[in-house]
Design a protein around this motif. Structure first.
Motif, short mmCIF file in Angstrom:
data_model
loop_
_atom_site.label_atom_id
_atom_site.label_comp_id
_atom_site.label_asym_id
_atom_site.label_seq_id
_atom_site.Cartn_x
_atom_site.Cartn_y
_atom_site.Cartn_z
N LEU A 1 -5.83 -5.15 3.24
CA LEU A 1 -6.93 -5.97 2.73
C LEU A 1 -6.54 -7.43 2.95
O LEU A 1 -5.49 -7.87 2.50
CB LEU A 1 -7.13 -5.73 1.23
CG LEU A 1 -8.07 -6.71 0.52
CD1 LEU A 1 -9.51 -6.53 0.99
CD2 LEU A 1 -8.00 -6.54 -0.99
N ARG B 1 -9.29 2.48 -5.41
CA ARG B 1 -8.36 1.75 -6.29
C ARG B 1 -8.28 0.28 -5.92
O ARG B 1 -8.25 -0.60 -6.77
CB ARG B 1 -6.96 2.35 -6.19
CG ARG B 1 -6.71 3.47 -7.16
CD ARG B 1 -5.30 3.98 -7.05
NE ARG B 1 -4.30 3.14 -7.72
CZ ARG B 1 -4.16 3.06 -9.04
NH1 ARG B 1 -4.97 3.72 -9.83
NH2 ARG B 1 -3.22 2.30 -9.57
N ALA B 2 -8.22 0.04 -4.61
CA ALA B 2 -8.11 -1.36 -4.15
C ALA B 2 -9.36 -2.15 -4.53
O ALA B 2 -9.27 -3.30 -4.98
CB ALA B 2 -7.89 -1.38 -2.64
N GLN C 1 -7.32 5.65 -2.18
CA GLN C 1 -6.60 4.37 -2.09
C GLN C 1 -7.59 3.21 -2.01
O GLN C 1 -7.39 2.15 -2.60
CB GLN C 1 -5.72 4.36 -0.83
CG GLN C 1 -4.52 5.28 -0.90
CD GLN C 1 -3.67 5.18 0.36
OE1 GLN C 1 -4.19 5.12 1.47
NE2 GLN C 1 -2.36 5.15 0.18
N ALA D 1 -3.91 -4.77 -3.20
CA ALA D 1 -5.15 -5.54 -3.22
C ALA D 1 -5.04 -6.73 -4.17
O ALA D 1 -5.50 -7.84 -3.87
CB ALA D 1 -6.31 -4.63 -3.63
N ARG D 2 -4.43 -6.50 -5.32
CA ARG D 2 -4.27 -7.60 -6.28
C ARG D 2 -3.37 -8.70 -5.71
O ARG D 2 -3.64 -9.89 -5.87
CB ARG D 2 -3.70 -7.07 -7.59
CG ARG D 2 -4.75 -6.33 -8.43
CD ARG D 2 -4.13 -5.44 -9.49
NE ARG D 2 -3.28 -6.17 -10.45
CZ ARG D 2 -3.75 -6.86 -11.48
NH1 ARG D 2 -5.05 -6.95 -11.68
NH2 ARG D 2 -2.92 -7.46 -12.30
N ILE E 1 -11.61 -5.60 4.91
CA ILE E 1 -10.94 -4.36 4.57
C ILE E 1 -10.68 -3.59 5.86
O ILE E 1 -11.62 -3.22 6.55
CB ILE E 1 -11.84 -3.54 3.62
CG1 ILE E 1 -12.06 -4.34 2.33
CG2 ILE E 1 -11.23 -2.18 3.33
CD1 ILE E 1 -13.43 -4.25 1.79
N SER F 1 0.83 -1.22 0.00
CA SER F 1 0.00 0.00 0.00
C SER F 1 0.85 1.25 0.00
O SER F 1 0.40 2.31 -0.43
CB SER F 1 -0.91 0.02 1.23
OG SER F 1 -1.89 -0.97 1.15
N THR G 1 -2.15 0.99 -3.50
CA THR G 1 -3.13 0.04 -2.94
C THR G 1 -3.73 -0.86 -4.01
O THR G 1 -4.25 -1.93 -3.71
CB THR G 1 -4.28 0.79 -2.25
OG1 THR G 1 -4.79 1.78 -3.15
CG2 THR G 1 -3.80 1.47 -0.98
N HIS G 2 -3.68 -0.41 -5.26
CA HIS G 2 -4.17 -1.24 -6.36
C HIS G 2 -3.40 -2.57 -6.38
O HIS G 2 -3.99 -3.65 -6.43
CB HIS G 2 -3.95 -0.46 -7.66
CG HIS G 2 -4.31 -1.21 -8.90
ND1 HIS G 2 -5.61 -1.34 -9.33
CD2 HIS G 2 -3.54 -1.85 -9.82
CE1 HIS G 2 -5.62 -2.04 -10.46
NE2 HIS G 2 -4.39 -2.37 -10.77
N TRP H 1 -8.98 -0.28 7.01
CA TRP H 1 -8.41 0.94 6.47
C TRP H 1 -8.12 1.93 7.61
O TRP H 1 -8.28 1.58 8.79
CB TRP H 1 -9.40 1.56 5.47
CG TRP H 1 -8.79 1.91 4.17
CD1 TRP H 1 -8.60 3.16 3.66
CD2 TRP H 1 -8.29 0.99 3.18
NE1 TRP H 1 -8.01 3.07 2.42
CE2 TRP H 1 -7.81 1.76 2.11
CE3 TRP H 1 -8.17 -0.41 3.10
CZ2 TRP H 1 -7.23 1.19 0.97
CZ3 TRP H 1 -7.61 -0.97 1.99
CH2 TRP H 1 -7.15 -0.19 0.94
N ASP I 1 -13.62 -10.91 1.78
CA ASP I 1 -12.80 -9.71 1.85
C ASP I 1 -12.94 -9.05 3.22
O ASP I 1 -14.04 -8.87 3.71
CB ASP I 1 -13.21 -8.72 0.75
CG ASP I 1 -14.67 -8.31 0.86
OD1 ASP I 1 -15.54 -9.14 0.52
OD2 ASP I 1 -14.95 -7.19 1.32
#
Lengths: 982, 274
Positions: free
Chosen positions: A800, A755-756, A752, A712-713, A739, A704, A708-709, A741, A737
């Protein structure tokens, strides 16, 4: 007058020895510790009664129990058994805190005497040695948490003069002047006053406040407008209920709100959206049964069974009381399982802890001038580990799969994940088991424990950052045995009798949440708060309604079944109470001694929440890629990498968690002769079915810091990859999931987040792996001060967690991570790129970098499909997905697990250190028997990145390119020493 | 007709299903019965040949593991358990069940003193819960439960599994051949060494019997190691069998105890006779 029973152990006591070992290195004068179990009975018992009690508390083979009464000398041999000591320390619970040992002692007394008496437990230590005050304080601090426990100390002389420790009975004294509800003067309140009420709570008559409602001005204004239209002020019960129901914790407002161009919000658009699209695309192959609508998600297991899964977080409570927070987390998510559909049987637990480095002494303060210190990372780690141990083990649910992740930004807000998998026949009482709905006229039945002030404002509190005003009542301790009793009664007996129309658990928000949600299906409810059983008198109606006292389920029961149901519970030692009725008049109604204290429309309660459109910004993080020399000694670097906290063995946790109960373990958390901690586990939760459940978890919080994209992937890809490597079939794999944050009121953090969510939406669709359940926790921030009174704000790295649950048709297709025979071929599947950004390697060197792992979705999907196919043919002798620490660490772990060695040649497309430690996603190392070479390569033929990189050897050493030459026992030592002492 | 097995449950016992699965698998007519239902009708025991108090966490292990549940059984079942044992029946206490049966004094019952507590099962030397696979050597050749078994590879999972007793009691157990099972290391004595002896148990004791051998208690879990797929080395065994071109046997060590119980009552013969 009260009576105290002290039970001395006369044989060697493992508990005492362990305390001695723990404290001796820190306290040089310490010679000996003894542990004395103490039970205090509130009412005076007759001599014959107390004699029977003493007998029941004492093991005559190894123990000797004494009666201690004020003003009376104990038995003659007391002095000789006590013997010489220098200090006595006693740890007991504060009033109102769940005392499980006391609870059992009370039941035991009732069994023995046939009548109820109040009994509480405490523990006394008798210590020999010359101890300073600082030594005493160190012991006290290590053994008790002042939020929930008391610690008393006496030196031997005082002990003698006082005739012992004295008798203490913790008792809740509520000084409420009568019990009543107040109107909250809201109609004419200024915005300033509205803000104050929202932030600090409703004012008491003496000017103090009741604790945060966690309501923004916008929400308070909506409430004000609503009650203006009704022409009256809300009652305190009404306002507290709205705060509860509208809390981020319950309504997930951040995920529901319009955000930038996405009008339906992140949850509907990305999470639910992905699942809906995947289900449609899969058509007849859709394996989802019940998703996002219940306490857990449910998918097809086999022809007869459905399997459910849910993962929760319990972060804020764990910061204040790690043990209580974690045990409540695990037994709480067990109830989510029991409250899924008609009630699923909990068959697997999982856990995850994100913590600060336990070896560091980091201290911050919630208040100025060193007031209200945070707990040390070591204390938090030990506490959360013990909490899940206690909750999971006592509940008889195996806890095979879990992880620990370390980053010092979790110091003030540790993350505690707890998950439970359940099974339930797909058809119960002739109906699909996931269907349930409270009907008008059904009685509201609550079973389990009674209600106290535990966890008041838990839901609203977890929706705000931790600071000085964080309420201590938010702390609670689970009681697994009370829960086990009703779990057995419901899941193993009552459920199949069809006595209730709906069931749900009482978690955050207590009755306000459970009854409020169930009432949605009938169209209203009318509940008598004075019928709710209390732990102690004097609670206010609003407190009863929102209390989060643990171990309770709520059921909707047709009138004619109520008596039978309550009687069945009673036969299993479980209490149940009829506290109201589900209605269809559209009103949410509460009464207190026949007086209405709440009367709102269901519509306003659930849908009155104002929409808050969110806007986001995003800036990519990261630094330039660092330039540095390749290490000269690759073997030494590998050893250092293996010892890193995020890579080293977590066996000490796995060995404490019963992963074999229920007889369902196939691949446990510790694999191979060399005992390596696994990323995924396989179980056979229905003994009569060959089908298996594969569990995995993936996360990459440090990514992150760059984007964050990709964080997360990587989390999603890891969860899928770990599961597939352990034998899962990507065609029957679902995801959850979680999350966690921080600062979710800042556009940048929301950017962010967006994007995630977009990232996992796309990746899940490519993998055709639906999300079936999820949870968010949006404000994991610590706000306080350092030792010099400088204000401190520590935000966790956006985290995540993706959990995978896969179903396989035969547990024989499970693949363990350890190579098994010399001569077998080692294959690397997947492409290694220059992707050390935010990796363990760069962190080890003090860099962040820029090249965070990216990936090609379609290429990875092809790999997982091919490996799934190989799994069905049982071609992989061993498999390990490459994770933190890259190839170097994965090869070392495989060598350690096998007790054998490997000769490896890696290509020179990258510098060797980058080749070894790049964290490129989508890679799996497998070993294949030579005779299966052709069959395996044929299966992999459509996938471009297959490389045979070496062989398994009898010589117990790992050799890589002539640059790494490490004896397997040395690797093992490096891998196991870091946390081996815990 | 067949022999009947009863597995007791309630108040935090939790291994009743897998234990019942074992009895069921070898042909017993098996019932899981809540202690409160048995207390309502202790005569139920008259129609039963084998009972098990299974593993679990009765009453959360508070006041000493097995202590409170033993008190409950003592007060609600009265002498009917002793009468059950006096008949030609089999009893097995596993893990928490072992602690319960020991606290009931049904084992070792030296000199036939059923009901007197003679040994204790207490906190592990490490004071920590341990879940791991261990090896045991069968020491007692006469107990019906242990016929034709030399060693057992099954898991332990407990925080209080350390057998403790007076030296005199230990000597008597040895003399009477009542030490049924000992933890072992590579086929030899574990000699108290962790993790082979996972709890510091006196003389490596993992299980004991009464003088008749018909009452067996043990801390490890045979019911979690009945089948090959449950074993910690399952993946290795599976791989070896595949390379050898052999089918992997379904059964593992733990099932042997249940088979012995079935054998003792001639369950298969009874079944064939219908």
């Amino acid at each position: 007058m009260s009576q105290r029973i002290e039970v001395f152990t006369l044989f060697e006591d493992g508990r005492a020895k362990t305390l001695e070992q723990n404290f001796t290195p820190k306290i040089s004068g310490l010679k000996k510790i003894r542990v004395i179990d103490v039970y205090t009975i509130e009412e005076d018992l007759a001599q014959n009664q107390i004699d029977d009690c003493i007998k029941s508390f004492e093991n005559p083979v190894t123990q000797r129990a004494f009666l201690i009464e004020d003003g009376k000398a104990p038995a003659n041999d007391y002095e000789s058994v006590v013997g010489k000591f220098d200090h006595a320390i006693e740890i007991g619970f504060l009033a109102g805190v769940t005392d499980n040992i006391g609870h059992t002692a009370q039941e035991l007394t009732e069994l023995t005497l046939g009548e109820k008496h109040n009994v509480c437990s405490s523990r006394m230590l008798l210590i020999n040695g010359k101890l300073s005050e600082a030594d005493i304080n160190l012991i006290k601090a290590a053994l008790h948490n002042p939020l929930i426990q008391r610690a008393a100390h006496k030196d031997a002389e005082t002990f003698q003069n006082d005739n012992g420790m004295g008798i203490t009975i913790p008792k809740v004294q509520l000084d409420n002047q009568g019990v009543a509800t107040d109107d909250v003067k809201l109609l004419d309140a200024s915005d300033e006053e509205l803000i104050k009420i929202g932030k600090e709570g409703i004012a008491n008559q003496d000017g103090t406040r009741r604790g945060p409602l966690g309501m923004s001005l916008l929400y308070m204004q909506a409430v004000q407008a609503h009650f203006k239209s009704l022409g009256r002020n809300p009652t305190d019960v009404e306002l507290e209920t709205l705060a509860q129901t509208w809390s981020e914790h319950c309504k997930h407002t951040i995920f529901a709100s319009p955000i930038d161009e996405i009008k339906t919000g992140l949850y509907k658009h990305y999470i639910k959206g992905a699942t809906n699209e995947i289900r449609t695309a899969r058509g007849d192959d859709d394996f989802c049964i019940s998703v996002f609508s219940d306490n857990a998600g449910g998918i097809i297991f086999d022809d007869n069974w459905m399997i459910s899964d849910k993962v929760e977080t319990h972060n804020s409570p764990s910061a204040l009381d790690p043990f209580g927070g974690a045990i409540t987390g695990i037994v709480g998510v067990n109830r989510d399982c029991m409250g899924f559909g008609q009630g699923a049987k909990p068959v697997l637990n999982r856990y995850g802890f994100c913590l600060a480095d336990p070896r560091k002494d980091i201290e911050f303060y919630r208040g100025k001038n060193k007031m209200n210190a945070t707990l040390s990372p070591d204390t938090i780690m030990k506490g959360v580990v013990a909490g899940v141990e206690s909750g999971g083990n006592q509940s008889g649910i195996p806890t095979p799969q879990g992880f620990m992740y370390f980053d010092d930004r979790y110091v003030g807000k540790p993350l505690v994940f707890a998950g439970t998998v359940g099974v339930i026949p797909r058809i119960v009482n002739g109906k699909p088991s996931h269907e349930k709905a409270a009907q008008p006229g059904d009685r509201i039945i609550m079973c389990g424990g009674k209600v106290g002030r535990d966890g008041i404002h838990g839901a609203t509190f977890s929706s705000v950052a931790l600071d000085e005003g964080s309420p201590a009542t938010a702390v609670q301790i689970g009681d697994p045995i009370t829960q086990k009793k009703f779990s057995d009664a419901i899941i193993k007996e009552i459920r199949d009798l069809g006595l209730y129309n709906a069931i749900t658990d009482n978690g955050a928000g207590g009755l306000a949440s459970s009854v409020g949600e169930m009432g949605e299906s009938s169209g209203g409810f009318n509940l008598a708060l004075d019928k709710v059983p209390l732990k102690y008198p004097g609670m206010q109606p609003w407190e009863i309604w929102i209390s989060e006292s643990q171990e309770r389920m709520t059921m909707a029961v047709p009138k004619e079944n109520v008596e039978k149901l309550i009687a069945l519970f009673a036969k299993r030692g479980v209490e149940a109470w009829d506290i109201g009725e589900f209605t269809n008049d559209g009103q949410a109604k509460l009464t207190w001694e026949n007086e209405t204290v709440m009367d709102m429309t269901m519509e306003f309660l659930h849908d009155g929440i104002p929409e808050t459109p969110l806007v986001t910004t995003f800036t990519r993080g990261g630094e330039a890629e660092p330039e540095f020399a390749e290490p000269k000694d690759h073997t030494a670097t590998l050893m250092e990498m293996l010892a890193r906290l995020n890579i080293c063995s977590k066996e000490f946790v796995a060995a404490q968690y019963d992963h074999n109960v229920q007889g369902s373990a196939v691949l446990g958390p510790i694999q191979g002769k060399g005992r390596v901690f696994a990323d995924a586990t396989v179980s056979r939760p229905v003994l009569d079915s060959k089908y298996g459940a594969v569990l995995s978890q993936g996360l990459a919080p440090r990514y992150s810091d760059i984007d964050t994209h990709h964080m997360a992937r990587a989390a999603l890809d890891s969860a899928v990859r770990f599961a597939v490597a352990a034998g899962a079939d990507i065609d029957h794999l679902a995801l959850l999931d979680n999350i966690c944050w921080c600062s979710s009121d800042e556009p940048e953090r929301l950017g962010q987040l967006k994007r995630a969510m977009a990232a996992i939406y796309h990746l899940a669709k490519t993998y055709r792996t639906p999300f079936i359940s999820g949870k968010d926790s949006m404000f994991n921030d610590f706000k306080g001060y350092d030792a010099d009174n400088n204000p401190v704000h520590i935000a966790i790295p956006p985290t995540l967690l993706i959990s995978g649950i896969g179903v396989i048709k035969d547990v024989a297709q499970a693949v363990s991570l350890d190579p098994k025979q010399a001569g077998d071929l080692v294959y690397l599947l997947g492409e290694t790129k220059d992707e050390c950004g935010a990796s363990e390697y760069y962190d080890h060197l003090g860099f962040l970098g820029n090249n965070v792992p990216e990936m090609n979705d379609d290429v990875n999907y092809a790999l997982y499909r091919a490996v799934s196919k190989a799994n069905k043919q049982q071609l992989c002798v061993s498999a390990l997905a490459v994770g933190f620490g890259g190839l170097g660490v994965a090869l070392a772990k495989k060598s350690i697990a096998s007790g054998l060695g490997m000769d490896i040649i890696l290509d020179d497309a990258l510098r060797l250190d980058k080749m070894l430690y790049s964290e490129s996603q989508g890679r799996i190392i497998v070993t294949i028997a030579p005779q299966d070479k052709d069959a395996f390569e044929k299966i992999m033929s459509d996938y471009p990145h297959v490389q045979q990189i070496g062989t398994v050897t009898d010589n117990p050493a790992l050799n890589i390119n002539g640059q790494v030459a490490a004896a397997t026992p040395d690797l093992e030592r490096a891998y196991k020493s870091t946390l081996g002492g815990y | 007709m067949t022999a009947r097995a009863l597995v007791i449950t309630g108040y935090g016992l939790n291994s009743e299903e897998e234990t019942a699965h074992g009895f069921d698998h070898v042909g017993f007519e098996t019932e899981i019965l809540h202690i409160n239902d048995l207390a309502d009708n202790p005569k139920e025991l008259d129609n039963v040949q084998a009972i098990s108090v299974p593993g679990g966490f009765s009453y959360g292990d508070d006041t000493g593991s097995g202590n409170a549940f033993a008190q409950k059984m003592r007060l609600t079942l009265g002498d009917s358990l002793k009468e059950f044992i006096a008949r030609d029946t089999l009893t097995i206490g596993i893990c928490n069940g072992c602690q319960v049966v020991v606290n009931l004094g049904l084992v070792p019952a030296i000199n036939g003193e059923y009901g007197a507590r003679q040994v204790a099962v207490t906190h592990n030397a490490s004071a920590r819960y341990q879940c791991r696979w261990i090896d045991m050597k069968v020491e007692n050749k006469t107990s019906p439960w242990l016929q034709n078994i030399e060693t057992l590879h099954v898991p332990v999972a407990h925080g209080e599994g350390r057998f403790m007793m007076e030296d005199k009691t230990l000597n008597t157990l040895k003399a009477n051949d009542q030490i049924a099972l000992r933890y072992s290391k590579n086929g030899e004595s574990a000699n108290g060494e962790f993790p082979f002896n996972p709890n510091g148990s006196t003389d490596d004791i993992a299980g004991i019997t009464d003088e008749s051998g018909r009452v067996l208690v043990l801390m490890p879990h045979p019911e979690r190691g009945m089948f090959s797929w449950q074993r910690d080395d399952y993946a290795a065994l599976k791989d070896k069998a595949r390379r050898d071109g052999q089918a992997l046997s379904d059964n593992s060590d733990g099932i042997k105890l249940f088979q012995n119980a079935a054998e003792y009552f001639g369950v298969n013969a009874m079944k064939k006779a219908g």
